[in-house]
Design an enzyme around this catalytic site. Sequence first.
Site, PDB file in Angstrom:
ATOM      1  N   HIS A 239      -4.428 -40.549  -7.184  1.00 53.75           N
ATOM      2  CA  HIS A 239      -5.628 -39.588  -7.659  1.00 53.75           C
ATOM      3  C   HIS A 239      -6.932 -40.068  -7.345  1.00 53.75           C
ATOM      4  O   HIS A 239      -7.682 -39.342  -7.025  1.00 53.75           O
ATOM      5  CB  HIS A 239      -5.246 -39.384  -9.218  1.00 53.75           C
ATOM      6  CG  HIS A 239      -4.195 -38.296  -9.346  1.00 53.75           C
ATOM      7  ND1 HIS A 239      -2.806 -38.608  -9.271  1.00 53.75           N
ATOM      8  CD2 HIS A 239      -4.269 -36.869  -9.452  1.00 53.75           C
ATOM      9  CE1 HIS A 239      -2.110 -37.521  -9.564  1.00 53.75           C
ATOM     10  NE2 HIS A 239      -3.099 -36.354  -9.686  1.00 53.75           N
TER      11      HIS A 239
ATOM     12  N   TYR B 118     -11.584 -30.573 -14.060  1.00 55.03           N
ATOM     13  CA  TYR B 118      -9.999 -30.878 -14.263  1.00 55.03           C
ATOM     14  C   TYR B 118      -9.866 -32.390 -14.405  1.00 55.03           C
ATOM     15  O   TYR B 118     -10.482 -33.402 -13.877  1.00 55.03           O
ATOM     16  CB  TYR B 118      -9.123 -30.578 -12.828  1.00 55.03           C
ATOM     17  CG  TYR B 118      -7.865 -30.709 -12.748  1.00 55.03           C
ATOM     18  CD1 TYR B 118      -7.024 -31.169 -13.632  1.00 55.03           C
ATOM     19  CD2 TYR B 118      -7.220 -30.427 -11.534  1.00 55.03           C
ATOM     20  CE1 TYR B 118      -5.602 -31.261 -13.617  1.00 55.03           C
ATOM     21  CE2 TYR B 118      -5.719 -30.449 -11.537  1.00 55.03           C
ATOM     22  CZ  TYR B 118      -5.054 -30.770 -12.514  1.00 55.03           C
ATOM     23  OH  TYR B 118      -3.878 -30.972 -12.346  1.00 55.03           O
TER      24      TYR B 118
ATOM     25  N   TYR C 266       0.389 -43.532  -9.385  1.00 61.36           N
ATOM     26  CA  TYR C 266      -0.163 -42.365  -9.771  1.00 61.36           C
ATOM     27  C   TYR C 266      -1.765 -42.299  -9.975  1.00 61.36           C
ATOM     28  O   TYR C 266      -2.199 -41.521  -9.333  1.00 61.36           O
ATOM     29  CB  TYR C 266       0.486 -41.833 -11.155  1.00 61.36           C
ATOM     30  CG  TYR C 266       0.315 -40.649 -11.667  1.00 61.36           C
ATOM     31  CD1 TYR C 266       0.841 -39.584 -11.045  1.00 61.36           C
ATOM     32  CD2 TYR C 266      -1.189 -40.277 -12.308  1.00 61.36           C
ATOM     33  CE1 TYR C 266       0.573 -38.150 -11.601  1.00 61.36           C
ATOM     34  CE2 TYR C 266      -1.499 -39.017 -12.636  1.00 61.36           C
ATOM     35  CZ  TYR C 266      -0.568 -37.934 -12.078  1.00 61.36           C
ATOM     36  OH  TYR C 266      -1.104 -36.657 -12.685  1.00 61.36           O
TER      37      TYR C 266
ATOM     38  N   TRP D 150       1.287 -31.952  -1.320  1.00 64.26           N
ATOM     39  CA  TRP D 150       0.825 -32.946  -2.363  1.00 64.26           C
ATOM     40  C   TRP D 150       1.919 -33.286  -3.480  1.00 64.26           C
ATOM     41  O   TRP D 150       2.288 -34.408  -3.831  1.00 64.26           O
ATOM     42  CB  TRP D 150      -0.213 -32.505  -3.265  1.00 64.26           C
ATOM     43  CG  TRP D 150      -0.779 -33.362  -4.400  1.00 64.26           C
ATOM     44  CD1 TRP D 150      -0.804 -33.245  -5.748  1.00 64.26           C
ATOM     45  CD2 TRP D 150      -1.530 -34.484  -4.496  1.00 64.26           C
ATOM     46  NE1 TRP D 150      -1.327 -34.264  -6.476  1.00 64.26           N
ATOM     47  CE2 TRP D 150      -1.626 -35.183  -5.323  1.00 64.26           C
ATOM     48  CE3 TRP D 150      -1.877 -35.416  -3.287  1.00 64.26           C
ATOM     49  CZ2 TRP D 150      -2.544 -36.115  -5.763  1.00 64.26           C
ATOM     50  CZ3 TRP D 150      -2.790 -36.574  -3.602  1.00 64.26           C
ATOM     51  CH2 TRP D 150      -2.966 -36.972  -4.833  1.00 64.26           C
ATOM     52  N   TRP D 151       2.745 -32.216  -3.921  1.00 68.55           N
ATOM     53  CA  TRP D 151       3.874 -32.092  -4.950  1.00 68.55           C
ATOM     54  C   TRP D 151       4.737 -33.045  -4.244  1.00 68.55           C
ATOM     55  O   TRP D 151       5.507 -34.061  -4.941  1.00 68.55           O
ATOM     56  CB  TRP D 151       4.532 -30.895  -5.057  1.00 68.55           C
ATOM     57  CG  TRP D 151       3.645 -30.009  -6.032  1.00 68.55           C
ATOM     58  CD1 TRP D 151       2.291 -30.526  -6.770  1.00 68.55           C
ATOM     59  CD2 TRP D 151       3.559 -28.466  -6.188  1.00 68.55           C
ATOM     60  NE1 TRP D 151       1.931 -29.435  -7.377  1.00 68.55           N
ATOM     61  CE2 TRP D 151       2.573 -28.278  -7.236  1.00 68.55           C
ATOM     62  CE3 TRP D 151       4.545 -27.679  -5.795  1.00 68.55           C
ATOM     63  CZ2 TRP D 151       2.430 -26.833  -7.501  1.00 68.55           C
ATOM     64  CZ3 TRP D 151       4.166 -26.306  -6.078  1.00 68.55           C
ATOM     65  CH2 TRP D 151       3.151 -25.927  -6.940  1.00 68.55           C
TER      66      TRP D 151
END
Length: 108
Positions: free
Chosen positions: A26, A45, A22, A80-81
Amino acid sequence: MSDPALVRAFRMQLKAGHEAEYERRHDELWPELAQALAEAGIYDYAIFLDPDTLHLFGTLKLKPDHRIDDLPNHPVMQRWWDYMAPLMEVEPGNRPRQWALKPVFHFA
């Protein structure tokens, strides 16, 4: 507190064993996704991980003229999802499950 409509905080759920992947994904955020987020009016963000529960806590700020509600229909967001779905709990269509967090304190 700043305008709560322009600050969002939420929780997501990572699946066990995917912490490093993960973070790696990113760290290598797609430039076209970064551009889509910025064009939607998102800035500042951040996502934090609680390693004991695997809860992910996200915070983001929105420009007054934001278009965050358009992002679910953006092709790069959908890609992306799909890319991230194996690593976390998702809704139908692979949108990450999110639980909104209520603001209770802000120190500026």
